[in-house]
Scaffold this motif. Structure first.
Motif, short mmCIF file in Angstrom:
data_model
loop_
_atom_site.label_atom_id
_atom_site.label_comp_id
_atom_site.label_asym_id
_atom_site.label_seq_id
_atom_site.Cartn_x
_atom_site.Cartn_y
_atom_site.Cartn_z
N SER A 233 0.81 -1.21 0.00
CA SER A 233 0.00 0.00 0.00
C SER A 233 0.85 1.27 0.00
O SER A 233 2.04 1.24 0.33
N VAL A 234 0.24 2.36 -0.38
CA VAL A 234 0.92 3.65 -0.30
C VAL A 234 1.27 3.94 1.17
O VAL A 234 0.58 3.49 2.09
N ASP A 235 2.37 4.66 1.34
CA ASP A 235 2.91 5.05 2.64
C ASP A 235 3.66 3.92 3.35
O ASP A 235 4.10 4.09 4.49
N SER A 236 3.83 2.78 2.68
CA SER A 236 4.64 1.71 3.26
C SER A 236 6.08 1.83 2.76
O SER A 236 6.39 2.66 1.89
N PHE A 237 6.98 1.01 3.31
CA PHE A 237 8.39 1.01 2.93
C PHE A 237 8.73 -0.31 2.24
O PHE A 237 8.17 -1.35 2.57
N LEU A 238 9.68 -0.24 1.32
CA LEU A 238 10.10 -1.45 0.60
C LEU A 238 11.61 -1.49 0.47
O LEU A 238 12.24 -0.49 0.11
N LEU A 239 12.21 -2.63 0.79
CA LEU A 239 13.64 -2.86 0.65
C LEU A 239 13.85 -3.78 -0.55
O LEU A 239 13.24 -4.85 -0.64
N THR A 240 14.70 -3.38 -1.46
CA THR A 240 14.94 -4.13 -2.70
C THR A 240 15.98 -5.22 -2.47
O THR A 240 17.14 -4.92 -2.19
N THR A 241 15.56 -6.49 -2.60
CA THR A 241 16.50 -7.60 -2.50
C THR A 241 17.23 -7.81 -3.82
O THR A 241 18.42 -8.14 -3.85
N VAL B 97 4.88 5.80 -2.61
CA VAL B 97 3.98 6.97 -2.65
C VAL B 97 2.84 6.78 -3.63
O VAL B 97 1.90 7.58 -3.66
N ALA B 98 2.91 5.72 -4.47
CA ALA B 98 1.83 5.43 -5.42
C ALA B 98 1.64 3.93 -5.49
O ALA B 98 2.57 3.15 -5.26
N ASN B 99 0.40 3.52 -5.79
CA ASN B 99 0.12 2.12 -6.06
C ASN B 99 -0.49 2.03 -7.45
O ASN B 99 -1.63 2.44 -7.67
N ARG B 100 0.31 1.55 -8.41
CA ARG B 100 -0.11 1.52 -9.80
C ARG B 100 -1.27 0.53 -9.99
O ARG B 100 -2.12 0.73 -10.85
N ALA B 101 -1.29 -0.55 -9.20
CA ALA B 101 -2.34 -1.56 -9.33
C ALA B 101 -3.70 -1.02 -8.89
O ALA B 101 -4.74 -1.32 -9.48
N ASN B 102 -3.68 -0.20 -7.83
CA ASN B 102 -4.93 0.36 -7.30
C ASN B 102 -5.23 1.75 -7.84
O ASN B 102 -6.33 2.28 -7.63
N GLY B 103 -4.25 2.37 -8.49
CA GLY B 103 -4.44 3.73 -9.01
C GLY B 103 -4.48 4.78 -7.91
O GLY B 103 -5.08 5.84 -8.08
N THR B 104 -3.79 4.52 -6.78
CA THR B 104 -3.85 5.44 -5.64
C THR B 104 -2.51 6.16 -5.46
O THR B 104 -1.47 5.67 -5.89
N PHE B 105 -2.57 7.31 -4.79
CA PHE B 105 -1.36 8.09 -4.50
C PHE B 105 -1.44 8.57 -3.06
O PHE B 105 -2.52 8.87 -2.54
N SER B 106 -0.30 8.66 -2.41
CA SER B 106 -0.25 9.06 -1.00
C SER B 106 -0.87 10.44 -0.80
O SER B 106 -0.65 11.35 -1.60
N ASN C 7 -0.06 12.24 1.75
CA ASN C 7 0.99 13.05 2.37
C ASN C 7 2.36 12.43 2.06
O ASN C 7 3.03 11.89 2.95
N PRO C 8 2.79 12.50 0.80
CA PRO C 8 4.05 11.85 0.42
C PRO C 8 5.28 12.40 1.14
O PRO C 8 6.22 11.66 1.41
N LEU C 9 5.27 13.70 1.45
CA LEU C 9 6.42 14.29 2.15
C LEU C 9 6.61 13.67 3.53
O LEU C 9 7.74 13.43 3.97
N GLN C 10 5.51 13.40 4.21
CA GLN C 10 5.60 12.78 5.53
C GLN C 10 6.08 11.33 5.41
O GLN C 10 6.85 10.85 6.24
N THR C 11 5.63 10.65 4.36
CA THR C 11 6.07 9.26 4.15
C THR C 11 7.56 9.21 3.91
O THR C 11 8.27 8.34 4.45
N ILE C 12 8.07 10.15 3.13
CA ILE C 12 9.51 10.21 2.88
C ILE C 12 10.27 10.53 4.17
O ILE C 12 11.31 9.93 4.47
N GLU C 13 9.75 11.48 4.94
CA GLU C 13 10.38 11.82 6.22
C GLU C 13 10.42 10.60 7.15
O GLU C 13 11.41 10.36 7.83
N ASN C 14 9.33 9.84 7.16
CA ASN C 14 9.28 8.64 7.99
C ASN C 14 10.34 7.62 7.57
O ASN C 14 10.98 6.98 8.41
#
Length: 289
Positions: free
Chosen positions: A125-133, A260-269, A271-278
């Motif tokens: 979901s938007v506002d989550s974090f992902l680590l690339t393996t 900050v975006a979910n292409r599958a759901n067509g959604t966007f955060s 508050n993207p700035l807060q997500t980045i700060e987090n």
């Protein structure tokens, strides 16, 4: 034999050409951000800042956090910029800039990307974090280098077959991260997955404005690709270049993304700035705990 002046270009003050840095200006732990305005978002958390510079889109702050020296640098957008940044950073540590000869004792850098990305999977979901393996190079920049020793041909072949990859496009390359940094930065609160790295924002990522795509179904095929449980989780423009060049040069690298975006759901955060700060706070806390 010394490296030719045309191959390793220095400024009149002895700094490397694009980054405007001298060896003493940069730490061996380096955080990459794309946006130059995000450099301050990271360095405001430092206990001290000893050095600042900027040339073009490449802004650098170096300081200390919890007694350890650290730098943050903006790379700009795309794998071509990563090619500049990583080669010049490596030169600062591993090439004697006065004699232009490679040093006998090489320094291994720790490189942590803090970026933004769009998820390709509904459950991320938007506002989550992902680590690339692992990262899937779709842009072709790494083909300028000898990558056979660091690639994963079994996964590459499966992807080529599944997507019916067009023969006129560059062959996809799969590169893994640094397990050392993954182990340091992972937690139960962060997703993991395979990140696809495109060479552009619009057509290369399946966006349509006025131009038709070579393969209009490519995003859908990437969404459903599965190799022994490994799925393509997100799409961006830097990670495969960071992983590939870091592996080749002997450095450690890991990429973290604020979704900050979910292409599958067509959604966007909202508050993207807060997500980045987090994500910045999360990364610094884990890195320097």
């Amino acid at each position: 034999m010394p490296i030719k002046a045309s191959e390793l270009i220095l400024n009149p003050d002895g700094s490397v050409y694009h980054l405007n840095l001298k060896p003493e200006d940069i730490a061996s732990t380096i955080i990459f951000v794309g946006d130059q305005d995000r450099v301050e978002q990271v360095s405001k958390h430092f206990d001290t800042i000893e050095f600042k510079t900027q040339k073009r889109e490449f802004k650098t702050h170096t300081g200390t956090l919890k007694g350890k020296r650290v730098s943050v640098i903006s790379t700009g957008i795309g794998p071509d910029n990563i090619d500049i940044v990583l080669n010049e950073l490596d030169a600062l540590f591993n090439i004697d800039l006065k004699t232009k000869t490679v040093k006998k004792d090489l320094t291994n850098l720790n490189i942590i990307r803090i970026g933004t990305s769009g998820s390709l999977q509904k459950e991320i979901s938007v506002d989550s974090f992902l680590l690339t393996t692992h990262s899937l190079d779709l842009n072709g920049m790494l083909h300028a280098y000898q990558t056979n020793a660091i690639s994963h041909p079994e996964i590459e072949e499966a992807f080529i077959k599944y997507t019916n990859w067009h023969e006129n496009k560059s062959r996809p390359i799969i590169i893994s991260n640094s397990k050392l940094l993954e182990n340091k930065l992972e937690s139960n609160n962060i997703h993991k997955g395979l990140t696809a790295t495109a060479g552009g924002f619009y057509g290369p990522q399946g966006r349509v404005l006025r131009l038709s795509l070579q393969d209009a179904d490519l995003n859908a095929k990437m969404d459903s690709f599965n190799f022994n449980g490994m799925r393509i989780t997100n799409l961006e423009m830097e990670t495969s270049a960071i992983y590939g060049l870091s592996k080749l040069l002997g450095h450690h690298a890991v990429s973290l993304n604020a979704i900050v975006a979910n292409r599958a759901n067509g959604t966007f955060s909202e508050n993207p700035l807060q997500t980045i700060e987090n994500l910045i706070t999360y990364t610094l806390n884990k890195l320097f705990e």
